[in-house]
Design a protein around this motif. Sequence first.
Motif: not given
Lengths: 252, 443
Positions: B326, B359, B412, B440, B408, B297
């Motif tokens: 991500i 994203l 995720v 995030l 979200r 991420l």
Amino acid sequence: MLTIKNLYASVEDKQILKGLNLEVKAGEVHAIMGPNGAGKSTLGNVLAGRDSYEVNGGEALLEGVDLLEMSPEDRAREGLFLAFQYPVEIPGVSNINFLKTAVNDIREYKGLPPMEAKEFLQMVKEKQKLVEFSANLANRSLNEGFSGGEKKRNEIFQLAMLNPKLAILDETDSGLDIDALRIVAKGVNELRSKDNAFVVITHYQRLLDYIVPDFVHVLYDGRIVKTGPKELALELEEKGYDWLRELDAQNA
Amino acid sequence: MSGLITNNMSTIVANSLFEQLTSAFHTLEDTNESPALKALRQEAYTRFEKKGFPTVKNEDWKYTNIHSLVNKTYILNKDVDVANLDLAKADIPGLDAHRIVLINGQYVLAFSSLEDELGIVVKPIEEAEGEEAFQKHFAQHADKTDSALVALNTALFTSGLYLSVAKNKVVSKPIQIVHVATGEEDFFVQTRNLYVLEANAEAEIIETFITSDGSAYNLNNKVTEIVLEENAKLQHYYLQQASDAGHYINHTEVYQTRHSLYNNYNCNFPGVSFVRNDINVRLDAENVESHLYGVNLLADRQLVDNHTVVDHMKPHCESYEWYKNIPQDEATAVFNGKIFVREDAQKTNAFQQNNNLLLGEKSAVYTKPQLEIFADDVKCSHGCTMGQFDNEALFYLRSRGISEESARVLLVHAFAFDVTSRFSNDAVQAYVEDLVEKGLYSE
């Protein structure tokens, strides 16, 4: 409970709703019927706040609260529920975790503490009985690999869990065999009360044999052109929608 | 090793890290290392000098430009300050583990609690020359690759960890290795690790990378060689939680023999500026099993490049690789997964999957599966997907009263779940899921 006044809405510059009026009171069930393209699903989506739909005029109030300026989640928290025509499959999100998040986000909005785990599970157990929804389904990923009937039953299960003031059922009968239809209708009937209301969008009179409406509205070219008692559904079934064109022309 | 403590003059005279390292190497001759190790270093240095640092013209470094990292000067091998070190960033809730702390690669005994475990040898690598496993395995695996950075590490490493687990020993609890980067001026660190699990040994190693607050720009060139003897089992986590001062080039070379199992869980989170991982697994016997998992991420302008090699050398082995990227904002993720199935490796079962959820509007993913199969009776599959948030799914969740932010997070979480659900350690799984949630942006 729900007051829609002169509502205009468009999708990709195509005008769909053209001055729709509707008044739904607590304890009532309203059916909305009409031909393809009349704007039935648009009505549900506009009320729920799907962002591909643009509102060009009018208002929609839920118990006096203006829905149209709100985010989709706040509309839900105010007590609106849309049962989807095509529920979305979300692999990796468990049904239960999803519902827990939804229940607690709504509670937080209302200033309530999160629900106790025990109480939540008790409620799950009770509500899934309503639509003969097995624990196995409840624990799986949200709608993933569900049959058409299972998805629709899951919509009613969610409805039961979230206990909204106003529920819109968008062609909940489509793709259902007669047994699944009975289960779904039974669930809805058990959830009916003097404090909530239902708007049932459907193509077919069949569903209305099971969920008996107080009013039937005919939606044609973005407006409600006729309103009548439940017998109107039978008349539509028999005569089709062609005769409405003349009616629409007269009204215009 | 003291001979390696560089004259700080080089930071003034040299224009680049390469020049600094060249002068550092020439001071090496004074050390009291064995002739064998000196010879290894000399040979490795010659390789490095010949190759130099890789550039983007090198296919394996096409998307990962280290020019700005190596065209500057650093403090080399400065003594570290152990006092007032805050390790809280490495804490994993609910995890009961032995803890080993390396500060800029230097083993700090004081924080460890391994004394009570019989059958485990843990010591600074610079004191491990006398160990049989060291003599047998050190620089015998990673150096067979043609990596210039491995050669550089072998030539000039100053510190690191030697860890061995004796035959039949099952380590009672996970071993967490905390790598702390700390320094007041830009610094370069080369850490060298060797982990050996003897026959039937089992261990779980969790490596956490952190940066102390306010630390200067740092470049870390780390090489870890791992040897799994017959029927040994290792669960191996990388949790990259360094700050944006951190730049990491990590090479992990795993050598597996019969019936052994190696699982790697490679997790990178927002913060660290630059990460290049090379994770190579050599399945050099029958009935070997290897799993490589990745959750990356990313945010801001991070670059995380994961290059993996799964080398099926012998028949009846199984490998399973699944990486999830991500990237948010302007972050870049690179995935390059090579699978070799050599001529001998019949009945190989190899699986690879890379899924990407982009994203950020300016985020990027470069992905390349690379399968080279020379055996004819094998089962190999690979797949790759690129996607963005599913707006239908977001709307569905929000229409049930779930906030956009929570929706979200749910999506995720669901995306990463294929990988996180396979973690062997529940506390680490929960921790990683939490870091994903915290990393995030709700936008």
